[in-house]
Scaffold this active site. Structure first.
Site, PDB file in Angstrom:
ATOM      1  N   HIS A  41       0.789  -1.230   0.000  1.00  0.00           N
ATOM      2  CA  HIS A  41       0.000   0.000   0.000  1.00  0.00           C
ATOM      3  C   HIS A  41       0.815   1.270   0.000  1.00  0.00           C
ATOM      4  O   HIS A  41       0.244   2.357  -0.002  1.00  0.00           O
ATOM      5  CB  HIS A  41      -0.916   0.037   1.228  1.00  0.00           C
ATOM      6  CG  HIS A  41      -2.111  -0.836   1.094  1.00  0.00           C
ATOM      7  ND1 HIS A  41      -3.296  -0.385   0.545  1.00  0.00           N
ATOM      8  CD2 HIS A  41      -2.310  -2.129   1.404  1.00  0.00           C
ATOM      9  CE1 HIS A  41      -4.165  -1.370   0.541  1.00  0.00           C
ATOM     10  NE2 HIS A  41      -3.599  -2.448   1.056  1.00  0.00           N
TER      11      HIS A  41
ATOM     12  N   LYS B  58      -8.926  13.841   4.289  1.00  0.00           N
ATOM     13  CA  LYS B  58      -8.065  12.652   4.289  1.00  0.00           C
ATOM     14  C   LYS B  58      -7.138  12.793   5.479  1.00  0.00           C
ATOM     15  O   LYS B  58      -7.078  13.853   6.100  1.00  0.00           O
ATOM     16  CB  LYS B  58      -7.267  12.550   2.989  1.00  0.00           C
ATOM     17  CG  LYS B  58      -6.564  13.867   2.596  1.00  0.00           C
ATOM     18  CD  LYS B  58      -5.839  13.782   1.269  1.00  0.00           C
ATOM     19  CE  LYS B  58      -6.741  13.777   0.081  1.00  0.00           C
ATOM     20  NZ  LYS B  58      -6.600  12.618  -0.773  1.00  0.00           N
ATOM     21  N   ARG B  59      -6.400  11.728   5.813  1.00  0.00           N
ATOM     22  CA  ARG B  59      -5.437  11.870   6.901  1.00  0.00           C
ATOM     23  C   ARG B  59      -4.501  13.038   6.636  1.00  0.00           C
ATOM     24  O   ARG B  59      -4.151  13.314   5.489  1.00  0.00           O
ATOM     25  CB  ARG B  59      -4.617  10.573   7.063  1.00  0.00           C
ATOM     26  CG  ARG B  59      -5.380   9.418   7.688  1.00  0.00           C
ATOM     27  CD  ARG B  59      -5.866   9.733   9.095  1.00  0.00           C
ATOM     28  NE  ARG B  59      -4.772   9.895  10.027  1.00  0.00           N
ATOM     29  CZ  ARG B  59      -4.259   8.923  10.773  1.00  0.00           C
ATOM     30  NH1 ARG B  59      -4.761   7.704  10.709  1.00  0.00           N
ATOM     31  NH2 ARG B  59      -3.267   9.162  11.604  1.00  0.00           N
TER      32      ARG B  59
ATOM     33  N   LYS C 101       0.531  14.339   1.498  1.00  0.00           N
ATOM     34  CA  LYS C 101      -0.789  14.647   0.945  1.00  0.00           C
ATOM     35  C   LYS C 101      -0.944  16.152   0.686  1.00  0.00           C
ATOM     36  O   LYS C 101      -1.885  16.593   0.039  1.00  0.00           O
ATOM     37  CB  LYS C 101      -1.887  14.141   1.869  1.00  0.00           C
ATOM     38  CG  LYS C 101      -1.971  12.603   1.914  1.00  0.00           C
ATOM     39  CD  LYS C 101      -3.080  12.118   2.836  1.00  0.00           C
ATOM     40  CE  LYS C 101      -3.130  10.613   2.979  1.00  0.00           C
ATOM     41  NZ  LYS C 101      -4.001   9.950   1.974  1.00  0.00           N
TER      42      LYS C 101
ATOM     43  N   THR D 232      -8.516   6.596  -2.376  1.00  0.00           N
ATOM     44  CA  THR D 232      -9.872   6.125  -2.648  1.00  0.00           C
ATOM     45  C   THR D 232     -10.865   7.266  -2.434  1.00  0.00           C
ATOM     46  O   THR D 232     -11.963   7.241  -2.985  1.00  0.00           O
ATOM     47  CB  THR D 232     -10.257   4.950  -1.730  1.00  0.00           C
ATOM     48  OG1 THR D 232      -9.933   5.296  -0.377  1.00  0.00           O
ATOM     49  CG2 THR D 232      -9.534   3.671  -2.123  1.00  0.00           C
TER      50      THR D 232
ATOM     51  N   LYS E  99     -14.509   8.367  -4.362  1.00  0.00           N
ATOM     52  CA  LYS E  99     -15.796   8.676  -3.718  1.00  0.00           C
ATOM     53  C   LYS E  99     -16.302  10.044  -4.160  1.00  0.00           C
ATOM     54  O   LYS E  99     -17.493  10.223  -4.422  1.00  0.00           O
ATOM     55  CB  LYS E  99     -15.646   8.647  -2.197  1.00  0.00           C
ATOM     56  CG  LYS E  99     -15.224   7.300  -1.632  1.00  0.00           C
ATOM     57  CD  LYS E  99     -14.939   7.437  -0.126  1.00  0.00           C
ATOM     58  CE  LYS E  99     -13.943   6.417   0.357  1.00  0.00           C
ATOM     59  NZ  LYS E  99     -13.395   6.754   1.684  1.00  0.00           N
TER      60      LYS E  99
HETATM   61  C1  LIG Z   1     -12.046   7.083   1.914  1.00  0.00           C
HETATM   62  C2  LIG Z   1     -11.573   7.466   3.242  1.00  0.00           C
HETATM   63  C3  LIG Z   1     -10.223   7.755   3.449  1.00  0.00           C
HETATM   64  C4  LIG Z   1      -9.195   7.717   2.335  1.00  0.00           C
HETATM   65  O1  LIG Z   1      -9.104   8.978   1.725  1.00  0.00           O
HETATM   66  P1  LIG Z   1      -7.895   9.341   0.745  1.00  0.00           P
HETATM   67  O2  LIG Z   1      -8.339  10.653   0.184  1.00  0.00           O
HETATM   68  O3  LIG Z   1      -7.859   8.295  -0.299  1.00  0.00           O
HETATM   69  O4  LIG Z   1      -6.686   9.426   1.558  1.00  0.00           O
HETATM   70  C5  LIG Z   1      -9.807   8.112   4.710  1.00  0.00           C
HETATM   71  N1  LIG Z   1     -10.679   8.194   5.732  1.00  0.00           N
HETATM   72  C6  LIG Z   1     -11.990   7.931   5.573  1.00  0.00           C
HETATM   73  C7  LIG Z   1     -12.898   8.044   6.749  1.00  0.00           C
HETATM   74  C8  LIG Z   1     -12.482   7.550   4.333  1.00  0.00           C
HETATM   75  O5  LIG Z   1     -13.791   7.268   4.201  1.00  0.00           O
END
Ligand SMILES: *Cc1c(COP(=O)(O)O)cnc(C)c1O
Length: 810
Positions: free
Chosen positions: A354, A542-543, A548, A650, A654
């Site tokens: 990953h 995101k984190r 990032k 991911t 979304k």
């Molecule tokens: C989808 C999701 C992530 C991943 O987000 P990225 O933008 O791909 O880093 C992190 N936290 C939650 C709660 C999510 O639903």
């Protein structure tokens, strides 16, 4: 299953009495919630039991992951069972508001972010596709911390998510497994055969809790997420053995044992480097494999056929101890020869990488490891020894290959190397990421075992993040193209027929507006901030992590703010910048970025010349439930990582399926989003992965030069420390220093100008609503390939060799 409202009401009120011991009038909100779950659980389990007896020997997939970020289940399961309307109406007749019951549920915090959420999406798609696929994880008593923002700073509050219990889980004490730590190994030759006897160990009891996993319109497949809880072995057992003189009373104390399943490590980017983390990893691996082998042997004794019935997936390196643990079971307990055991082992495991971030590649000090897991260490030594022998024979003189692939080196055990060597399949999570694995990170392994490497681009569960999270858009889509897309996300392509349909595009904009209002309501309730639904919602959730590059986004907002201060007439559109995400508690830099975002938000909010055009909010405690409100409300999806560092992402998927337009770098799955929607429907900027890798190799980047060449950028960077942020000017020096003194490891300054240019094109595009809505439509229409159903079909065909069902039509 009930067919009508009346039979639901009857069943529900009965359930209140039987399982909660109350009549409706006396029931608390928790009783009402609990009874509804008990009822659904009963339905799910009886559907499973009554399902046509299928081939008992069908191959099972076990997905081992340290994290499963499930999100809430009740609403989702109502949708899956097709019961939402009946239940809502029936409860309403009983004067119960379903929405109130939904609020009783907590997010199980059993994951950190993307990796754990991926695992949860995969469980859903396996159940949807009729694959017998089970999750294996730890029942952490405390999940991911809850984030509070106080005076702009992140504070962490323990997430006691089990306080009131988790009504979905079922404890299975009869299926407990004993896991052994520490002690020593006695080697004896008995009848010409070497025996390895583990003595003086500490036993920990692993007790499973099963959570039923069921997907949309497929009640026949109810899989399990098995969560292991650590308990001390009951003392009477020890006493008996003690009296027989067999073992010494060395069982670890109760609290030490329970600490194994106490807390999820809130850091997904670097090994905690702690013995407890290693204990956790071995604990859930040994418990999981122990129960898999036991149930396999109940059905069939021939271990040679193991891999016909069992596939075990290793999600990132955390479960890698599966490999030596299965060897231990096969060799020590089952008496197989090493070669035969190794063949079974390699053909059992597949591995997903990953990340290429070097600090996230796990390694353990040998001394610590050997003390905790003496027999497992011996097995790893033997695996390493045989691997070395193989390399010396096959690639004589290639010390470079040996250097880069050794499992034991410099007093450490390298888990990724063990995982690649001990698996038959190694996959990356987006096309670009897999290419980087082959060419860079795992290049030596690729030269040796090229056939193992393959790509499986991530996917997300569109039934959670679109169908359930965005009912307005779902209805519109179904009106347009029928409901086939729910079971076959590729059908979303049919939406392209509407690309010139003004009416449809306006409907799309209306849905977005309504979704923004819902997010506004959430933010106003939780944080008492009011936002403008007619502004453009530009979102980065995101984190928090340096790679990032939330910082790049902040610099952009500072640029816009400076523009406004120079000339308040430059804007004819207002913008809302929304951030959200947790920072690991020890990650000082990431926490400082959170503070910076909040300081900027404050500063702009207090400036009457700016606050009607710009708003900045930091959303507290971003998690799956918050995401379900945020993703549908975004106009713009910020995906701006340093190219090569974000393996897939991911969140990007979304956002896309909810009609947000991506502003991003060519990293991870963004590359594939661009292939899907074209440059015309996405805003791409910045260094490519190849350029970043070259810079890092040649060390030719000088952030200082970039800073000096761009006066606007220089002004912004100076504002970090020159008193512009009155109350906190010294605080942001770590950020300033990271950019200049430490040469900007993540190329924030380098990409700044290109980012601003891309944002300007985006601003221009947003000012033409019809064109913008069309872009949004194309993004939704092309998002089908990013459903986790597609990803799981690829895993099933290409890796696990199990059959996925073709869903029947309605
Ligand atoms: C989808 C999701 C992530 C991943 O987000 P990225 O933008 O791909 O880093 C992190 N936290 C939650 C709660 C999510 O639903």
């Amino acid at each position: 299953m009930f067919q009508d409202i009346a039979s639901f009401k009857q069943a529900y009120t009965d359930k209140l009495v039987k399982s909660e011991g109350v009549i409706l009038e006396d029931a608390s909100p928790w009783n009402k919630y609990h009874a509804l779950i008990a009822l659904l659980q009963e339905i799910m389990i009886s559907e499973r039991v009554l399902a046509k007896p299928r081939d008992k020997n069908v191959k099972r997939v076990y997905y081992f992951s340290m994290e499963f970020l499930m999100g809430k289940l009740l609403k989702y399961y109502l949708v899956n069972l097709g019961l939402e309307e009946i239940v809502r109406a029936g409860l309403s007749d009983l004067n119960i508001d379903l929405e109130e019951l939904l609020k009783q549920e907590n997010d199980p915090g059993l994951g950190n972010g993307g990796l754990g959420r991926l695992a949860a999406c995969f469980l859903d798609s396996m159940a949807f596709l009729g694959i017998k696929g089970h999750g294996n994880c730890i029942r952490y008593k405390y999940g991911m911390f809850e984030q509070r923002i106080i005076a702009g700073y992140q504070h962490e509050v323990a997430d006691n998510w089990l306080r009131k219990g988790f009504p979905w889980e079922i404890r299975k004490p009869e299926k407990a497994v004993t896991v052994k730590f520490k002690g020593n190994v006695k080697v004896e030759n008995i009848d010409g055969k070497w025996q390895f006897i583990h003595e003086n160990y500490e036993s920990v009891l692993a007790v499973p809790y099963d959570v039923p996993i069921m997907s949309y319109d497929n009640p026949e497949t109810v899989n399990n997420l098995r969560l292991w809880s650590a308990e001390s072995v009951p003392t009477e057992l020890d006493l008996e053995s003690f009296n027989r003189g067999e073992i010494k009373p060395t069982n670890a104390s109760c609290s030490e044992v329970e600490s194994i399943s106490y807390v999820l490590y809130p850091d997904d980017s670097s090994p905690a480097g702690k013995e407890l983390r290693l204990k956790q990893e071995y604990f859930f691996v040994a418990a999981g494999l122990g129960s898999i082998v036991r149930s396999y042997k109940k059905k069939s004794a021939a271990l040679a056929d193991f891999t016909r019935s069992v596939a075990v997936h290793i999600n990132d390196t955390h479960p890698t101890l599966c490999i030596p643990e299965l060897m231990r079971i096969l060799v020590d307990e089952e008496g197989l020869a090493w070669e035969e055991a190794w063949k079974i082992t390699v053909n059992t495991f597949s591995f997903t990488n990953h990340t290429i971030m070097p600090e996230a590649l796990e390694s353990w000090p040998i001394d610590m490891f050997r003390n905790l897991l003496p027999r497992i260490y011996m097995i790893i030594e033997e695996i390493d020894r045989r691997f070395l022998e193989y390399l010396q024979q096959r690639f004589p003189g290639r010390n470079d290959l040996i250097q880069q692939t050794r499992i034991l080196r410099d007093g450490q055990i390298f888990m990724a190397n063990l995982a690649v060597f001990g698996s038959y399949s190694v996959n990356g999570v987006a096309a670009l990421h897999t290419e980087i694995l082959k060419r860079e990170s795992f290049n030596a392994f690729y030269q040796i075992f090229g056939y193992k490497f393959n790509n499986k681009t991530n996917g997300v569960n569109h039934r959670r993040f679109l169908l359930t999270a965005n009912p307005g858009l779902s209805h519109l889509i179904t009106e347009g193209i029928g409901s086939g897309w729910i079971k076959n996300a590729e059908a979303l392509k049919q939406l392209k027929a509407f690309h010139n349909d003004s009416n449809f595009l306006e409907q799309l904009a209306k849905v977005k507006y309504q979704n923004k209002r819902q997010l506004i309501q959430l933010i106003s309730e939780k944080q008492n901030i009011n936002l403008d639904p007619s502004s453009m919602f530009d979102v980065q959730v995101k984190r928090m992590h340096a790679y990032k590059r939330q910082l790049l986004n902040v610099l952009k907002i500072m640029y816009l703010y400076n523009q406004l201060r120079d000339n308040s007439a430059v804007f004819n559109q207002s913008y809302t910048f929304i951030f959200g995400g947790k920072a690991a508690p020890g990650y000082h830099y990431a926490k400082t970025v959170i503070k910076l975002i909040n300081a900027l938000a404050q500063k702009i909010q207090k400036d009457p010349a700016a606050n009607q055009f710009l708003q900045v909010v930091f959303l507290e405690n971003f998690n799956v439930s918050v995401g379900e409100v945020v993703y549908p409300a975004a106009d713009v999806s910020e995906q701006i990582s340093t190219a090569s560092k974000e393996a897939s992402g991911t969140g990007n998927m979304k956002f896309m399926m909810n009609g947000a337009v991506t502003l991003g770098t060519l990293d991870g799955a963004n590359v594939e989003i661009r292939e899907a929607v074209d440059d015309a429907n996405m805003f791409v900027f910045g260094l490519t992965a190849g350029e970043v890798i070259r810079y890092n190799r040649e060390r030719t980047y000088r952030s200082w030069d970039v800073y000096h060449a761009n006066s606007e950028l220089q002004c912004i960077v100076d504002q970090l420390i020159n008193g512009f942020f009155e109350e906190a000017s010294e605080e942001f020096r770590v950020i300033y220093d990271s950019l200049l003194l430490y040469n900007d490891e993540f190329f924030v300054l380098q990409d700044f100008a290109a980012y601003i240019e891309a944002f300007k094109s985006l601003q221009a595009a947003y000012s033409h609503p019809k064109e913008w809505n069309r872009m949004s439509l194309i993004n939704i229409a092309e998002s089908g390939r990013f459903s986790s159903d597609r990803a799981i079909r690829e895993y099933a065909d290409g890796i696990w060799k199990v059959r996925a069902r073709i869903p029947r039509d309605r």
